[in-house]
Design a protein around this motif. Structure first.
Motif, PDB file in Angstrom:
ATOM      1  N   LEU A 137     -36.507 -19.279  61.946  1.00 53.67           N
ATOM      2  CA  LEU A 137     -37.443 -19.569  60.790  1.00 53.67           C
ATOM      3  C   LEU A 137     -38.825 -18.559  61.556  1.00 53.67           C
ATOM      4  CD1 LEU A 137     -37.815 -20.493  58.083  1.00 53.67           C
ATOM      5  CD2 LEU A 137     -38.803 -22.570  60.090  1.00 53.67           C
ATOM      6  N   VAL A 138     -39.001 -17.511  60.491  1.00 52.69           N
ATOM      7  CA  VAL A 138     -40.434 -16.853  60.017  1.00 52.69           C
ATOM      8  C   VAL A 138     -41.558 -17.667  58.898  1.00 52.69           C
ATOM      9  CG1 VAL A 138     -41.663 -15.115  59.455  1.00 52.69           C
ATOM     10  CG2 VAL A 138     -39.083 -15.009  60.661  1.00 52.69           C
ATOM     11  N   GLY A 139     -41.162 -18.382  58.995  1.00 48.11           N
ATOM     12  CA  GLY A 139     -42.193 -19.158  57.115  1.00 48.11           C
ATOM     13  C   GLY A 139     -41.550 -19.636  56.398  1.00 48.11           C
ATOM     14  N   SER A 140     -42.887 -20.510  55.582  1.00 45.76           N
ATOM     15  CA  SER A 140     -42.286 -21.096  54.405  1.00 45.76           C
ATOM     16  C   SER A 140     -42.717 -21.179  53.179  1.00 45.76           C
ATOM     17  CB  SER A 140     -41.486 -22.788  54.897  1.00 45.76           C
ATOM     18  OG  SER A 140     -42.454 -23.329  55.372  1.00 45.76           O
ATOM     19  N   GLY A 141     -43.407 -21.599  52.795  1.00 50.73           N
ATOM     20  CA  GLY A 141     -44.530 -21.602  51.623  1.00 50.73           C
ATOM     21  C   GLY A 141     -43.826 -22.332  49.891  1.00 50.73           C
ATOM     22  N   VAL A 142     -44.388 -22.000  48.832  1.00 50.14           N
ATOM     23  CA  VAL A 142     -44.186 -22.177  47.491  1.00 50.14           C
ATOM     24  C   VAL A 142     -45.659 -20.844  46.610  1.00 50.14           C
ATOM     25  CG1 VAL A 142     -44.874 -23.971  45.507  1.00 50.14           C
ATOM     26  CG2 VAL A 142     -44.516 -24.924  47.777  1.00 50.14           C
ATOM     27  N   ILE A 143     -44.068 -20.506  46.306  1.00 59.78           N
ATOM     28  CA  ILE A 143     -44.793 -19.372  45.541  1.00 59.78           C
ATOM     29  C   ILE A 143     -44.819 -19.250  43.594  1.00 59.78           C
ATOM     30  CG2 ILE A 143     -45.695 -17.586  46.808  1.00 59.78           C
ATOM     31  CD1 ILE A 143     -42.970 -16.143  46.552  1.00 59.78           C
ATOM     32  N   GLY A 144     -45.099 -18.877  42.647  1.00 57.66           N
ATOM     33  CA  GLY A 144     -45.011 -18.989  40.951  1.00 57.66           C
ATOM     34  C   GLY A 144     -45.045 -17.753  41.255  1.00 57.66           C
ATOM     35  N   PRO A 145     -44.483 -17.495  40.317  1.00 56.31           N
ATOM     36  CA  PRO A 145     -44.850 -16.246  38.774  1.00 56.31           C
ATOM     37  C   PRO A 145     -45.414 -15.351  39.523  1.00 56.31           C
ATOM     38  CG  PRO A 145     -44.066 -17.804  37.651  1.00 56.31           C
ATOM     39  CD  PRO A 145     -44.542 -18.303  39.089  1.00 56.31           C
ATOM     40  N   GLY A 146     -45.852 -13.726  40.108  1.00 54.57           N
ATOM     41  CA  GLY A 146     -46.524 -12.969  39.807  1.00 54.57           C
ATOM     42  C   GLY A 146     -46.949 -13.213  41.522  1.00 54.57           C
ATOM     43  N   GLY A 147     -47.018 -14.362  41.901  1.00 56.51           N
ATOM     44  CA  GLY A 147     -47.615 -14.383  43.307  1.00 56.51           C
ATOM     45  C   GLY A 147     -46.695 -14.038  44.695  1.00 56.51           C
ATOM     46  N   SER A 148     -47.402 -14.010  45.367  1.00 57.33           N
ATOM     47  CA  SER A 148     -46.085 -13.265  46.724  1.00 57.33           C
ATOM     48  C   SER A 148     -47.272 -13.853  48.092  1.00 57.33           C
ATOM     49  CB  SER A 148     -47.015 -11.411  46.625  1.00 57.33           C
ATOM     50  OG  SER A 148     -47.586 -11.448  46.725  1.00 57.33           O
ATOM     51  N   GLU A 149     -46.209 -13.994  49.241  1.00 59.31           N
ATOM     52  CA  GLU A 149     -46.881 -14.541  50.544  1.00 59.31           C
ATOM     53  C   GLU A 149     -46.160 -13.135  51.127  1.00 59.31           C
ATOM     54  OE1 GLU A 149     -47.437 -19.090  50.038  1.00 59.31           O
ATOM     55  OE2 GLU A 149     -45.597 -18.247  50.954  1.00 59.31           O
ATOM     56  N   PHE A 150     -47.160 -12.986  52.139  1.00 60.47           N
ATOM     57  CA  PHE A 150     -46.592 -11.893  53.570  1.00 60.47           C
ATOM     58  C   PHE A 150     -46.205 -12.131  55.057  1.00 60.47           C
ATOM     59  CE2 PHE A 150     -50.842 -10.975  53.588  1.00 60.47           C
ATOM     60  CZ  PHE A 150     -51.272 -10.761  54.988  1.00 60.47           C
ATOM     61  N   PHE A 151     -45.211 -12.273  55.596  1.00 58.02           N
ATOM     62  CA  PHE A 151     -45.151 -12.401  57.399  1.00 58.02           C
ATOM     63  C   PHE A 151     -44.748 -11.672  58.096  1.00 58.02           C
ATOM     64  CE2 PHE A 151     -44.153 -15.291  54.170  1.00 58.02           C
ATOM     65  CZ  PHE A 151     -44.302 -17.098  54.958  1.00 58.02           C
ATOM     66  N   ASP A 152     -45.667 -11.647  59.053  1.00 59.66           N
ATOM     67  CA  ASP A 152     -46.007 -10.500  59.671  1.00 59.66           C
ATOM     68  C   ASP A 152     -45.202 -10.189  60.877  1.00 59.66           C
ATOM     69  OD1 ASP A 152     -47.286  -8.665  58.614  1.00 59.66           O
ATOM     70  OD2 ASP A 152     -49.543  -9.122  59.494  1.00 59.66           O
ATOM     71  N   VAL A 153     -43.898  -9.586  61.278  1.00 60.81           N
ATOM     72  CA  VAL A 153     -43.059 -10.180  62.488  1.00 60.81           C
ATOM     73  C   VAL A 153     -43.181  -8.682  63.349  1.00 60.81           C
ATOM     74  CG1 VAL A 153     -41.999 -11.482  61.447  1.00 60.81           C
ATOM     75  CG2 VAL A 153     -41.173  -9.148  61.270  1.00 60.81           C
ATOM     76  N   VAL A 154     -42.603  -9.023  65.134  1.00 61.19           N
ATOM     77  CA  VAL A 154     -42.706  -7.322  65.833  1.00 61.19           C
ATOM     78  C   VAL A 154     -41.138  -7.752  65.889  1.00 61.19           C
ATOM     79  CG1 VAL A 154     -42.296  -6.781  68.096  1.00 61.19           C
ATOM     80  CG2 VAL A 154     -44.577  -7.976  66.798  1.00 61.19           C
ATOM     81  N   LEU A 155     -40.633  -6.202  65.446  1.00 60.07           N
ATOM     82  CA  LEU A 155     -38.891  -5.972  65.368  1.00 60.07           C
ATOM     83  C   LEU A 155     -38.608  -5.190  66.721  1.00 60.07           C
ATOM     84  CD1 LEU A 155     -37.677  -6.135  61.827  1.00 60.07           C
ATOM     85  CD2 LEU A 155     -38.031  -8.258  63.120  1.00 60.07           C
ATOM     86  N   HIS A 156     -37.310  -5.175  66.861  1.00 61.56           N
ATOM     87  CA  HIS A 156     -37.056  -4.159  67.799  1.00 61.56           C
ATOM     88  C   HIS A 156     -35.944  -3.159  67.744  1.00 61.56           C
ATOM     89  CE1 HIS A 156     -39.126  -6.900  71.140  1.00 61.56           C
ATOM     90  NE2 HIS A 156     -38.236  -7.926  70.803  1.00 61.56           N
ATOM     91  N   GLY A 157     -36.687  -1.724  68.088  1.00 63.77           N
ATOM     92  CA  GLY A 157     -35.562  -0.558  67.475  1.00 63.77           C
ATOM     93  C   GLY A 157     -34.401  -0.668  68.385  1.00 63.77           C
ATOM     94  N   GLY A 158     -33.516   0.123  67.123  1.00 65.38           N
ATOM     95  CA  GLY A 158     -32.663  -0.795  67.674  1.00 65.38           C
ATOM     96  C   GLY A 158     -31.387  -1.611  66.867  1.00 65.38           C
ATOM     97  N   HIS A 159     -31.834  -2.552  67.109  1.00 65.86           N
ATOM     98  CA  HIS A 159     -31.322  -4.080  66.808  1.00 65.86           C
ATOM     99  C   HIS A 159     -31.373  -4.435  65.510  1.00 65.86           C
ATOM    100  CE1 HIS A 159     -29.932  -8.312  68.204  1.00 65.86           C
ATOM    101  NE2 HIS A 159     -31.000  -8.475  67.592  1.00 65.86           N
ATOM    102  N   THR A 160     -30.063  -4.472  64.859  1.00 66.80           N
ATOM    103  CA  THR A 160     -29.930  -4.524  63.342  1.00 66.80           C
ATOM    104  C   THR A 160     -30.401  -6.739  63.016  1.00 66.80           C
ATOM    105  OG1 THR A 160     -28.301  -3.329  63.567  1.00 66.80           O
ATOM    106  CG2 THR A 160     -28.312  -5.424  61.364  1.00 66.80           C
ATOM    107  N   TYR A 161     -31.266  -6.491  61.923  1.00 67.19           N
ATOM    108  CA  TYR A 161     -32.172  -8.280  61.911  1.00 67.19           C
ATOM    109  C   TYR A 161     -31.485  -8.516  59.958  1.00 67.19           C
ATOM    110  CZ  TYR A 161     -35.120  -7.402  65.713  1.00 67.19           C
ATOM    111  OH  TYR A 161     -35.819  -7.340  67.436  1.00 67.19           O
ATOM    112  N   ALA A 162     -31.447  -9.716  60.066  1.00 66.29           N
ATOM    113  CA  ALA A 162     -30.541 -10.091  58.883  1.00 66.29           C
ATOM    114  C   ALA A 162     -32.032 -10.916  58.344  1.00 66.29           C
ATOM    115  CB  ALA A 162     -29.584 -10.614  58.965  1.00 66.29           C
ATOM    116  N   VAL A 163     -32.299 -10.545  57.341  1.00 68.74           N
ATOM    117  CA  VAL A 163     -33.440 -11.322  56.662  1.00 68.74           C
ATOM    118  C   VAL A 163     -33.598 -12.629  55.791  1.00 68.74           C
ATOM    119  CG1 VAL A 163     -36.326 -10.774  56.220  1.00 68.74           C
ATOM    120  CG2 VAL A 163     -35.430  -9.337  57.450  1.00 68.74           C
ATOM    121  N   ALA A 164     -33.702 -12.915  55.589  1.00 69.80           N
ATOM    122  CA  ALA A 164     -32.937 -13.255  54.441  1.00 69.80           C
ATOM    123  C   ALA A 164     -34.024 -15.412  53.625  1.00 69.80           C
ATOM    124  CB  ALA A 164     -31.992 -15.335  55.214  1.00 69.80           C
TER     125      ALA A 164
END
Length: 93
Positions: A3-30
């Motif tokens: 879990l990276v985060g959670s929240g509540v957003i409505g139409p036109g809204g956005s939120e961002f989350f900064d993460v560090v990912l490692h080269g050569g490794h495959t991640y699934a973001v959901a």
């Protein structure tokens, strides 16, 4: 990573989350909204602000697979095209 985060957003809204990912490794973001009638999108940017991948389908949830070429910071941006809902964003490796 899990879990990276959670929240509540409505139409036109956005939120961002900064993460560090490692080269050569495959991640699934959901992004998993609670309400079924929404349309959430997901955009993944590198440290220079370049769009790496996105899911802009009309489905309620959003999913991207990414295999970075380098280790570094990435920004995950969730936005609501339609509807309001609580949601969770996860990065699975």
């Amino acid at each position: 990573m899990g879990l990276v985060g959670s929240g509540v957003i409505g139409p036109g809204g956005s939120e961002f989350f900064d993460v560090v990912l490692h080269g050569g490794h495959t991640y699934a973001v959901a992004v998993q909204p609670i309400e079924p009638g929404v349309d959430f999108d997901l955009h993944v940017y590198d440290e220079s602000g370049n769009l790496i991948t996105e899911d802009i389908t009309t489905a309620p949830d959003a999913y991207c697979a990414i295999t970075p070429r380098w280790t570094g910071p990435f920004r995950l941006v969730v936005n609501s095209v339609r509807g309001i809902s609580a949601y969770r964003i996860q990065v699975m490796d």
